[in-house]
Design a protein around this motif. Structure first.
Motif, mmCIF file in Angstrom:
data_model
loop_
_atom_site.group_PDB
_atom_site.id
_atom_site.type_symbol
_atom_site.label_atom_id
_atom_site.label_comp_id
_atom_site.label_asym_id
_atom_site.label_seq_id
_atom_site.Cartn_x
_atom_site.Cartn_y
_atom_site.Cartn_z
ATOM 1 N N LYS A 124 -34.686 -34.375 24.355
ATOM 2 C CA LYS A 124 -35.660 -33.594 25.105
ATOM 3 C C LYS A 124 -34.983 -32.445 25.845
ATOM 4 O O LYS A 124 -35.482 -31.307 25.859
ATOM 5 C CB LYS A 124 -36.392 -34.505 26.085
ATOM 6 N N ARG A 125 -33.838 -32.713 26.446
ATOM 7 C CA ARG A 125 -33.106 -31.659 27.149
ATOM 8 C C ARG A 125 -32.586 -30.599 26.192
ATOM 9 O O ARG A 125 -32.620 -29.402 26.493
ATOM 10 C CB ARG A 125 -31.944 -32.273 27.939
ATOM 11 N N LYS A 126 -32.117 -31.026 25.036
ATOM 12 C CA LYS A 126 -31.640 -30.072 24.048
ATOM 13 C C LYS A 126 -32.769 -29.175 23.564
ATOM 14 O O LYS A 126 -32.596 -27.948 23.419
ATOM 15 C CB LYS A 126 -31.020 -30.813 22.862
ATOM 16 N N ARG A 159 -31.647 -37.013 25.846
ATOM 17 C CA ARG A 159 -30.736 -35.979 25.343
ATOM 18 C C ARG A 159 -31.468 -35.027 24.394
ATOM 19 O O ARG A 159 -31.296 -33.805 24.466
ATOM 20 C CB ARG A 159 -29.559 -36.633 24.629
ATOM 21 N N THR A 192 -25.534 -30.408 25.744
ATOM 22 C CA THR A 192 -26.485 -31.518 25.900
ATOM 23 C C THR A 192 -26.523 -32.386 24.651
ATOM 24 O O THR A 192 -26.543 -33.621 24.723
ATOM 25 C CB THR A 192 -27.879 -30.959 26.209
ATOM 26 N N SER A 251 -27.507 -26.089 25.345
ATOM 27 C CA SER A 251 -28.095 -26.944 24.318
ATOM 28 C C SER A 251 -27.010 -27.694 23.537
ATOM 29 O O SER A 251 -27.156 -28.887 23.236
ATOM 30 C CB SER A 251 -28.942 -26.106 23.367
ATOM 31 N N ARG A 262 -35.496 -28.370 25.157
ATOM 32 C CA ARG A 262 -35.898 -27.447 26.219
ATOM 33 C C ARG A 262 -34.897 -26.301 26.370
ATOM 34 O O ARG A 262 -35.285 -25.136 26.532
ATOM 35 C CB ARG A 262 -36.029 -28.213 27.534
#
Length: 257
Positions: free
Chosen positions: A125-127, A123, A100, A97, A129
């Motif tokens: 959204k990935r963090k 970025r 990212t 996280s 998740r």
């Protein structure tokens, strides 16, 4: 004459000495080594009863000298392993996280149609998740730790603590004229150590309860939202976090002794 007889006697003695100290043939030496190496293991019914008794005595001596190994219960081993895997997963996804959010894992080649806002949205959204998976892993580790600490607290409270109190009461009861000797002092010291251990187990259980309460309210888990339809109170959430941190500080500070 005498000299001839003496010479012949010396030669015969020399020949007998050479014959007596002559090394055995190689084939005989190899066969003897083979019989020694592949000799059957001595048993009680074999002819080498002395070797069996010697081996039995050596084994019993080693068994007396070797201290008994304390085996870890299966429930504690499994719970500790699950807790370790949960903490490892939390560490991995938490670092993912961070990487990212810093942009380290952004794609190197971007198309001309990709804008800065699109990159920031991906970025974020990935963090999010990765943070959710980190919280789930930590929550799994907290549940495993709660089970281990609860069972350890229960077993210690109904086992060593009860025995220490019973022993101390029996020593106090049997003491004459209220004079407490070395036995009562040892019993009191053992009871104090046992109660201290029980209090440490209580703190570990309290920390596990607070951690489960805190992380069950985090995004990605939302246990209270799924069960009650609303998130847990933020004040109670923060109070549990402070209690958990306080137990860690208390355990790290040395006591008066």
């Amino acid at each position: 004459g005498p000299s001839t007889t003496t010479t012949v006697a010396i030669e015969e003695d020399t020949s007998e000495t050479h014959q007596h100290h002559r090394p055995p043939p190689l084939s005989r030496t190899v066969s003897e080594m083979g019989r020694q190496m592949y000799r059957p293991y001595p048993t009680q019914s074999s002819t080498s009863f002395g070797s069996y008794q010697q081996l039995k005595g050596t084994s019993s001596t080693l068994a007396k000298q070797t201290p008994p190994s304390s085996t870890t219960p299966a429930w504690k081993l499994i719970g500790g392993t699950l807790k370790l895997f949960g903490l490892m997963g939390f560490w991995a996804f938490d670092n993912l996280s961070f990487l990212t959010s810093s942009g380290f894992l952004d794609p190197i080649s971007t198309t001309t149609t990709t804008t800065h806002d699109d990159t920031a949205a991906i970025r974020t959204k990935r963090k999010q998740r990765a943070s959710e998976y980190a919280a789930r892993c930590y929550f799994m580790g907290c549940l495993a730790g709660l089970y281990v600490n609860l069972r350890s607290f229960w077993i210690h409270g109904n086992g060593p603590l009860v025995e220490a109190r019973r022993r101390y009461e029996s020593v106090i009861t049997t003491s004459s004229d209220g004079k407490e000797g070395d036995e009562s002092g040892n019993a009191q010291h053992a009871l104090k150590k046992t109660e201290q251990k029980h209090f440490e187990l209580f703190l570990a259980l309290l920390k596990s309860l607070c951690d489960v309460t805190v992380f069950s309210n985090n995004p990605g888990i939302d246990l209270h939202l799924k069960l009650r339809g609303k998130k847990n109170h933020e004040g109670f959430h923060c109070l549990c976090g402070l209690i958990s941190a306080g137990t860690v500080l208390y355990n790290n500070f040395p006591n008066a002794e």
